[in-house]
Design an enzyme around this catalytic site. Structure first.
Site, PDB file in Angstrom:
ATOM      1  N   ARG A   1       0.820  -1.120  -0.055  1.00  0.00           N
ATOM      2  CA  ARG A   1       0.083  -0.020  -0.047  1.00  0.00           C
ATOM      3  C   ARG A   1       0.762   1.308   0.076  1.00  0.00           C
ATOM      4  O   ARG A   1       1.915   1.277   0.628  1.00  0.00           O
ATOM      5  CB  ARG A   1      -0.765  -0.027   1.237  1.00  0.00           C
TER       6      ARG A   1
ATOM      7  N   GLU B   1      -4.225   7.232  -5.328  1.00  0.00           N
ATOM      8  CA  GLU B   1      -4.099   6.497  -6.719  1.00  0.00           C
ATOM      9  C   GLU B   1      -5.357   7.005  -7.646  1.00  0.00           C
ATOM     10  O   GLU B   1      -6.484   6.794  -6.913  1.00  0.00           O
ATOM     11  CB  GLU B   1      -4.247   5.107  -6.575  1.00  0.00           C
TER      12      GLU B   1
ATOM     13  N   HIS C   1      -0.066  -0.371  -9.999  1.00  0.00           N
ATOM     14  CA  HIS C   1      -1.047  -0.962  -8.923  1.00  0.00           C
ATOM     15  C   HIS C   1      -1.686  -2.294  -9.706  1.00  0.00           C
ATOM     16  O   HIS C   1      -2.780  -2.746  -9.364  1.00  0.00           O
ATOM     17  CB  HIS C   1      -1.891  -0.319  -8.257  1.00  0.00           C
TER      18      HIS C   1
END
Length: 330
Positions: free
Chosen positions: A236, A265, A284
């Protein structure tokens, strides 16, 4: 009971979608990275009984707006985008797809490590610009270096397994993991986070984001790492103070970083990382493989139907088991 499952983001894998249909349900999808207000609106309009959480925040207001909601199932393992306490207060289990994407994320962590340490991207870019930089080049061998694993869950264990195969020594820190998680891979267990940092030629992050771990990688903790070390993050983005990371790379204390996740994000188009070639970034997607998507999707959907049908679910699948217990809900 409504026969609708809300999915916050893209389509589920075909196998997961078939499972939904076999149970007589249908899925409705929000836009990718929808605002909480949009997710809440979808829940009200569809009267969904379950959510597969992929993108966007499911906060207390979202949960409060959904009177028919009975279960939230994360399409993955990181639940920092879900208010698990608010869910527990309403008796709503929050499930994780534990271990389902471990192989894919671990492979990506190793790929980032190799790309950063071997300087693949800047070398590729210089060659395409007509430069042949072999004279004077000095690379680094990974074998014999120490990979420090922050967290010892399924992804960290899989990362360690691959790393061991290419000759890295392993050290790990996780006060909650059983000793078997370390012993199976020959990982040296340390009792303090600071000790992990001192050993870390390469630090790979595999822990959840919570009040105890938020920005745990900051200027002070980076200073405790060896000169010329690296950081890899497939967990994370909020684990890292991004300004401190950039400063450490620019100063040379860190030789580089490989990041698959960010504090916000998607990150801004003018994010300062983009001007630093020693930081390798991906959007990601560590767990976004065909194989992992199918396993994660099926596990996420299966958990929903287990809850709806009153069937038992393994305790390690719950993200809010203790909170539910405190509320007398499990």
């Amino acid at each position: 009971m409504s026969q609708t499952i809300l999915v916050t983001g893209p389509d589920l894998a075909p196998a997961a979608q078939r499972l939904v249909q076999e149970h007589g349900f249908e899925t409705v999808h929000t836009p990718a990275y929808a605002a909480s207000e949009v997710i809440a609106d979808f829940l009200v309009k569809t009267d969904a009984v379950a959510v597969v959480s992929r993108m966007g925040r499911i906060d207390a207001n979202v949960i409060e707006s959904a009177p028919s909601l009975r279960v939230i199932s994360k399409h993955g393992v990181g639940v920092d985008n879900i208010d698990v306490a608010a869910a527990a207060a309403k008796g709503i289990p929050v499930l994780k797809a534990t271990g389902a994407n471990a192989v894919s994320v671990a492979e990506h962590a190793i790929a980032l490590m190799m790309t950063v340490v071997k300087r693949i991207l800047p070398l590729d870019a210089s060659l395409r610009q007509g430069r042949w930089e072999k004279p004077g080049f000095k690379g680094r061998e990974l074998a014999g270096s120490t990979l420090a694993l922050m967290g010892m869950g399924a992804i960290a264990q899989e990362t360690g397994r691959i790393a061991r195969g290419i000759g890295l020594d392993l050290v790990g820190y996780d006060p909650y993991a059983p000793k078997e998680a370390f012993e199976a891979l020959g990982v040296k267990r340390v009792a303090r986070f600071e000790e992990l940092l001192e050993h870390a030629d390469i630090l790979s992050l595999h822990c959840p984001l919570n009040d105890h771990t938020r920005q745990i990688i900051n200027a002070e903790s980076i200073r405790q790492m060896p000169q010329g070390s690296y950081i890899i993050n497939t967990a994370r983005g909020g684990l890292i103070d991004e300004d401190a990371l950039l400063s450490a790379v620019q100063s040379g204390h860190l030789s580089g970083a490989g990041l698959d996740t960010f504090a916000s994000e998607p990150p801004a188009e003018d994010h300062p990382f983009w001007k630093e070639p020693r930081i390798v970034a991906t959007p990601h997607i560590g767990g976004v493989t065909r194989e992992a998507n199918e396993r994660v999707g099926v596990q996420a959907v299966s958990g929903i139907f287990q809850i709806l049908n009153g069937e038992p679910v393994s305790k390690d699948r719950y993200a809010n088991w203790n909170l539910l217990a405190e509320a007398g809900q499990n």
